[in-house]
Structures are given as structure tokens and as C-alpha cells.
Motif scaffolding. Structure first.
Motif, PDB file in Angstrom:
ATOM      1  N   ASP A  85       0.832  -1.210   0.000  1.00  0.00           N
ATOM      2  CA  ASP A  85       0.000   0.000   0.000  1.00  0.00           C
ATOM      3  C   ASP A  85       0.864   1.256   0.000  1.00  0.00           C
ATOM      4  O   ASP A  85       2.056   1.228   0.320  1.00  0.00           O
ATOM      5  CB  ASP A  85      -0.924   0.006   1.222  1.00  0.00           C
ATOM      6  CG  ASP A  85      -1.911  -1.158   1.190  1.00  0.00           C
ATOM      7  OD1 ASP A  85      -2.236  -1.608   0.076  1.00  0.00           O
ATOM      8  OD2 ASP A  85      -2.320  -1.614   2.282  1.00  0.00           O
ATOM      9  N   GLU A  86       0.220   2.368  -0.352  1.00  0.00           N
ATOM     10  CA  GLU A  86       0.907   3.651  -0.345  1.00  0.00           C
ATOM     11  C   GLU A  86       1.310   4.027   1.083  1.00  0.00           C
ATOM     12  O   GLU A  86       0.530   3.887   2.023  1.00  0.00           O
ATOM     13  CB  GLU A  86      -0.007   4.737  -0.921  1.00  0.00           C
ATOM     14  CG  GLU A  86       0.658   6.086  -1.080  1.00  0.00           C
ATOM     15  CD  GLU A  86       1.771   6.063  -2.121  1.00  0.00           C
ATOM     16  OE1 GLU A  86       2.720   6.855  -1.987  1.00  0.00           O
ATOM     17  OE2 GLU A  86       1.687   5.245  -3.067  1.00  0.00           O
ATOM     18  N   GLY A  87       2.515   4.496   1.238  1.00  0.00           N
ATOM     19  CA  GLY A  87       3.015   4.833   2.557  1.00  0.00           C
ATOM     20  C   GLY A  87       3.678   3.678   3.268  1.00  0.00           C
ATOM     21  O   GLY A  87       4.088   3.825   4.424  1.00  0.00           O
ATOM     22  N   ARG A  88       3.792   2.536   2.607  1.00  0.00           N
ATOM     23  CA  ARG A  88       4.447   1.377   3.205  1.00  0.00           C
ATOM     24  C   ARG A  88       5.580   0.890   2.307  1.00  0.00           C
ATOM     25  O   ARG A  88       5.690   1.286   1.142  1.00  0.00           O
ATOM     26  CB  ARG A  88       3.446   0.241   3.431  1.00  0.00           C
ATOM     27  CG  ARG A  88       2.366   0.577   4.439  1.00  0.00           C
ATOM     28  CD  ARG A  88       1.583  -0.658   4.800  1.00  0.00           C
ATOM     29  NE  ARG A  88       0.588  -0.389   5.844  1.00  0.00           N
ATOM     30  CZ  ARG A  88      -0.110  -1.325   6.465  1.00  0.00           C
ATOM     31  NH1 ARG A  88       0.076  -2.603   6.143  1.00  0.00           N
ATOM     32  NH2 ARG A  88      -0.987  -1.002   7.386  1.00  0.00           N
ATOM     33  N   PRO A 104       5.638   0.802  -3.165  1.00  0.00           N
ATOM     34  CA  PRO A 104       4.190   0.550  -3.243  1.00  0.00           C
ATOM     35  C   PRO A 104       3.776   0.034  -4.615  1.00  0.00           C
ATOM     36  O   PRO A 104       4.312   0.415  -5.651  1.00  0.00           O
ATOM     37  CB  PRO A 104       3.581   1.918  -2.939  1.00  0.00           C
ATOM     38  CG  PRO A 104       4.610   2.624  -2.131  1.00  0.00           C
ATOM     39  CD  PRO A 104       5.924   2.156  -2.665  1.00  0.00           C
ATOM     40  N   GLY A 105       2.786  -0.884  -4.613  1.00  0.00           N
ATOM     41  CA  GLY A 105       2.268  -1.477  -5.836  1.00  0.00           C
ATOM     42  C   GLY A 105       2.185  -2.988  -5.723  1.00  0.00           C
ATOM     43  O   GLY A 105       2.582  -3.583  -4.721  1.00  0.00           O
ATOM     44  N   LEU A 119       5.698  -6.125   5.804  1.00  0.00           N
ATOM     45  CA  LEU A 119       5.271  -4.790   5.396  1.00  0.00           C
ATOM     46  C   LEU A 119       5.537  -3.810   6.542  1.00  0.00           C
ATOM     47  O   LEU A 119       5.085  -4.025   7.675  1.00  0.00           O
ATOM     48  CB  LEU A 119       3.790  -4.790   5.024  1.00  0.00           C
ATOM     49  CG  LEU A 119       3.405  -5.685   3.832  1.00  0.00           C
ATOM     50  CD1 LEU A 119       1.911  -5.609   3.576  1.00  0.00           C
ATOM     51  CD2 LEU A 119       4.189  -5.284   2.592  1.00  0.00           C
ATOM     52  N   VAL A 120       6.248  -2.736   6.223  1.00  0.00           N
ATOM     53  CA  VAL A 120       6.600  -1.716   7.215  1.00  0.00           C
ATOM     54  C   VAL A 120       5.892  -0.429   6.838  1.00  0.00           C
ATOM     55  O   VAL A 120       5.983   0.030   5.688  1.00  0.00           O
ATOM     56  CB  VAL A 120       8.124  -1.496   7.267  1.00  0.00           C
ATOM     57  CG1 VAL A 120       8.465  -0.436   8.301  1.00  0.00           C
ATOM     58  CG2 VAL A 120       8.831  -2.801   7.592  1.00  0.00           C
ATOM     59  N   ASP A 121       5.155   0.158   7.794  1.00  0.00           N
ATOM     60  CA  ASP A 121       4.389   1.383   7.558  1.00  0.00           C
ATOM     61  C   ASP A 121       5.294   2.593   7.752  1.00  0.00           C
ATOM     62  O   ASP A 121       5.735   2.872   8.865  1.00  0.00           O
ATOM     63  CB  ASP A 121       3.195   1.440   8.512  1.00  0.00           C
ATOM     64  CG  ASP A 121       2.187   2.503   8.107  1.00  0.00           C
ATOM     65  OD1 ASP A 121       2.514   3.322   7.219  1.00  0.00           O
ATOM     66  OD2 ASP A 121       1.093   2.519   8.677  1.00  0.00           O
ATOM     67  N   PHE A 122       5.544   3.336   6.660  1.00  0.00           N
ATOM     68  CA  PHE A 122       6.364   4.544   6.731  1.00  0.00           C
ATOM     69  C   PHE A 122       5.546   5.774   7.109  1.00  0.00           C
ATOM     70  O   PHE A 122       6.088   6.747   7.623  1.00  0.00           O
ATOM     71  CB  PHE A 122       7.047   4.783   5.382  1.00  0.00           C
ATOM     72  CG  PHE A 122       8.379   4.107   5.246  1.00  0.00           C
ATOM     73  CD1 PHE A 122       9.505   4.822   4.890  1.00  0.00           C
ATOM     74  CD2 PHE A 122       8.520   2.757   5.485  1.00  0.00           C
ATOM     75  CE1 PHE A 122      10.732   4.199   4.762  1.00  0.00           C
ATOM     76  CE2 PHE A 122       9.734   2.124   5.366  1.00  0.00           C
ATOM     77  CZ  PHE A 122      10.852   2.845   5.000  1.00  0.00           C
ATOM     78  N   SER A 123       4.259   5.763   6.813  1.00  0.00           N
ATOM     79  CA  SER A 123       3.437   6.957   7.030  1.00  0.00           C
ATOM     80  C   SER A 123       2.930   7.080   8.459  1.00  0.00           C
ATOM     81  O   SER A 123       2.552   8.173   8.884  1.00  0.00           O
ATOM     82  CB  SER A 123       2.237   6.938   6.079  1.00  0.00           C
ATOM     83  OG  SER A 123       1.430   5.803   6.325  1.00  0.00           O
TER      84      SER A 123
END
Length: 398
Positions: A85-88, A104-105, A119-123
Motif C-alpha cells: 500500500d501507499e506509505g508502506r 508501493p504497488g 510490510l513496514v508502515d512509513f506513514s
């Protein structure tokens, strides 16, 4: 029949032709094994009598086995698809070792157990609370109590907001990066607080302490390779310990009184000093004016004396008489006395009442009585100025 009966599940004498007893479990298990052996093409089943032909084996066609294997392989390969996902970011690991970080994609990796993805959440902005939990009222003394440079104890409650900037470091370099961020934040603010005084922490230095703690904490996390990026350090509450709160309140009140008295003194100084400076400037101006007047008068007197000297050198006698008459006129002019020369034989009458009126003083009883008792005298003849000068010269010569 009870379940505890040892004959349950076995064929009895009355169960062969459709009796009411339960089926024989051993017979059912043998039938299942026989059928599985027939399907897999293995020899099995019960022993046949001698001379009786064995039935043909039932085997699974080869095309069916390949289709099953292909289906399993397709399902296994399809399990390697994943979406970031976007931001990850996706951290791909092969047998537990880091391989790459995906953006992302839609992505694919070799399915488990060869490769795995985390999966690591950057946001997401994470928050760590130091010195309290959920609310400043729920204080944790072990984390909040700190010491300042002037050896005073103080309670500091603050929060740290951070996110992830490096997925590889965050996943692989430390076992518990969030706990390390909390420990590093507590260590950083203790180091900053130990270099300043308590009054600076309580009143004027909160923002500066927060900025210094943020910079020091980021440097520590970069050296530890936690992959965390500090967004902000916020001081929630800075107070003295509860046990010394009363003494601290008294000290604060004394400090406020000191500031009030300083302000009052400064206001008084602001009122007195300009006034004194104004008076000093006025006195200086008056002194300069007096100096100018005295110098001008002295210069005028000196100029006039030089002119008199020049005239005296031309006619000494006339100048001397003129000076004498001018002096007598200046001395006797404002007086109200009557001078009588006894040798001249002439009585000079002066109107005393008119002289008193010209001086501005009302006539007293004595002057009024003198006016009434003075006998009338005939008005004298006009005084000859030349005769008066001759009389003066004779008097000085005699």
C-alpha cells in the motif's frame, strides 16, 4: 448398549444379517485401507483362497497426477503475490536474510518457505510517552524524576513522535526498535537537563530543551541504526516533585516579589533620573547664561574704563568732577534723606510727602506730624549749579 461395554463395536452372534447392533469398526478400517490400496495400485486386501483369481488393480491415471501437481504448483506460486500500500514498504527476506525493499504497488516473491515479506508502515507517526501513560496525571516516577545542574530534582513529562525512515535498519538491525527509541529518549533528555538550572527548565528554556533533546536523540538513533526519524519532542509538564511542592511555591512567590520590587524600583528610577537630568541641564544653562552676562558686563566695564582713561588724559579735572558727580547722583538719587550744608546759610526745602509718594510707601504718623509741625518757609530761589560746584571745591580744598 452402554459405551463402556467391551463388546461395543464388534459383531455378535445376532448381528450378521442386519441385526440392530453397531457396525464393526475393525471391519470398516480394513475396508478403507483396501480401497486406498486399490486406488494407489498396491497389492492389498484380504487373502483369497488358492486357485481364485485376484481382481485387477485400480490405479490413478498419470494425467490426473500431473494435473494435481500442476494445480498445487500454481497455487503455491500464486501465494507469492502481494500488494504494498501507499506509505508502506515491503521487506523481502530469503530464508530470513534481507534481499530487497519493494515500493508501493503489486509485487511478487518466491512463496514460503523460500521467501517471506514484512510490510513496514512509513506513514504512521508513532508516539512514545516518557514519564507518564495516557495522561500527565498518570505519572511514572521512575522515568519522570531528573536532576538539574544546580542539584535540584524535577519531574519532566514529555512525548516523542517518530516514524520509520529506513525499513532495513528498522527490521534487521535491532530486535525491539520501539523500546530502544524510548530508552534513548529518556537518556537524551536526562543529559540535556543535567546541563541547565532548574529555573531555566521551568520557565524560559522549555523550547530550547525540546530542540536539544530532539537533535541529541536523532543522533543516538542514527548511531544505533534503528531506522527511526524523530518528528518532534514535546514537553507535556515540567514541575517540581510533589514532596517539595510547598517549598517550591514559597520560592516562586519570593521570586515574584523580587521581580515586582525590581520593577517598582525601575519605574521610580525612570521617573527620577530624567527629572534630575532636566534639572542639571537647566542649571547648566543658567550657569552658562550667568557666565555670559558676567563676562559681557566685565568687558563693557573694561571698555568704559578705557574710554574714561582716554578722556581723563585729555582733561583730568573735568573728568574727575564728572566722575564724582555721577557717583553722588547714583548714591543719593534713590535716597529720601535731606542734606543741609550749614556754612552755605541757605536752607534747602525738599517736599517729603511727594518723595514718599514717589517711593510708593504710605506716609506714616511721624511724617504726617512732621509735616503739620513744620513752619511754612518761603520757597527758596533757584539753585545755581556753578555755585554748588564752587562750594564743593572749597570744601575739599579746605
Amino acid at each position: 448398549m452402554s459405551l463402556n461395554d467391551p463388546q461395543w463395536g464388534k459383531r455378535g452372534g445376532n448381528s450378521g444379517g442386519g441385526g440392530g447392533g453397531p457396525p464393526d469398526l475393525d471391519e470398516i478400517w480394513r475396508n478403507v485401507n483396501r480401497r486406498l490400496a486399490d486406488m494407489l495400485g498396491r497389492r492389498g486386501g484380504p487373502e483369497l483362497p488358492p486357485g481364485e483369481p485376484r481382481p485387477p488393480r485400480a490405479g490413478l491415471p498419470l494425467s490426473g497426477v500431473g494435473l494435481l501437481v500442476a494445480l498445487v504448483l500454481v497455487v503455491w506460486l500464486a501465494s507469492g503475490f502481494y500488494i504494498v500500500d501507499e506509505g508502506r514498504r515491503g521487506v523481502v527476506m530469503r530464508f530470513g536474510k534481507y534481499v530487497e525493499t519493494t515500493q508501493p504497488g503489486p509485487r511478487w516473491h518466491v512463496p514460503f518457505p523460500v521467501e517471506s515479506v514484512e510490510l513496514v508502515d512509513f506513514s504512521q507517526v508513532k508516539t512514545i510517552e516518557i514519564g507518564y501513560r495516557n495522561s500527565p496525571k498518570n505519572k511514572v516516577d521512575r522515568e519522570a524524576v531528573m536532576i538539574t545542574d544546580d542539584e535540584n530534582i524535577i519531574d519532566i513529562l514529555f512525548a516523542v513522535q517518530y516514524n520509520i525512515k529506513n525499513a532495513e535498519d528498522y527490521v534487521f538491525q535491532n530486535r525491539k526498535p520501539d523500546v530502544i527509541v524510548a530508552w534513548a529518549a529518556e537518556s537524551a533528555i536526562r543529559e540535556v537537563t543535567a546541563k541547565v538550572n532548574m529555573d531555566f527548565v521551568l520557565y524560559e528554556g522549555r523550547e530550547q530543551i525540546a530542540r536539544q533533546t530532539e537533535a541529541l536523540l536523532q543522533d543516538m538513533l542514527d548511531r544505533f541504526k534503528t531506522g527511526a526519524f524523530i518528528q518532534k519532542v514535546t514537553l507535556q509538564n515540567v514541575v517540581p516533585p510533589e514532596k517539595v511542592q510547598a517549598a517550591f511555591d514559597d520560592a516562586v512567590k519570593a521570586g515574584q516579589d523580587r521581580e515586582r520590587l525590581k520593577n517598582e524600583g525601575q519605574a521610580y528610577a525612570n521617573d527620577v533620573i530624567p527629572r534630575a537630568r532636566g534639572n542639571a541641564a537647566r542649571l547648566l544653562e543658567e550657569a552658562q547664561g550667568y557666565q555670559t552676562a558676567v563676562v559681557s558686563k566685565a568687558e563693557g566695564d573694561a571698555s568704559r574704563f578705557r574710554q574714561i582713561v582716554a578722556e581723563y588724559q585729555k582733561a583730568p579735572g573735568v573728568t574727575r568732577d564728572r566722575l564724582y558727580l555721577d557717583m553722588m547722583q547714583s548714591v543719593l538719587g534713590p535716597t529720601s534723606k535731606v542734606l543741609v550744608e550749614p556754612r552755605s546759610g541757605n536752607l534747602l526745602y525738599l517736599p517729603l510727602d511727594r518723595l514718599i509718594q514717589q517711593s510708593g510707601a504710605p506716609p506714616g504718623p511721624a511724617s504726617a506730624a512732621a509735616t503739620r509741625t513744620t513752619p511754612p518757609v518761603d520757597a527758596p530761589a533757584a539753585i545755581d549749579p556753578q555755585r554748588s560746584r564752587d562750594a564743593l571745591r572749597r570744601e575739599r580744598g579746605g
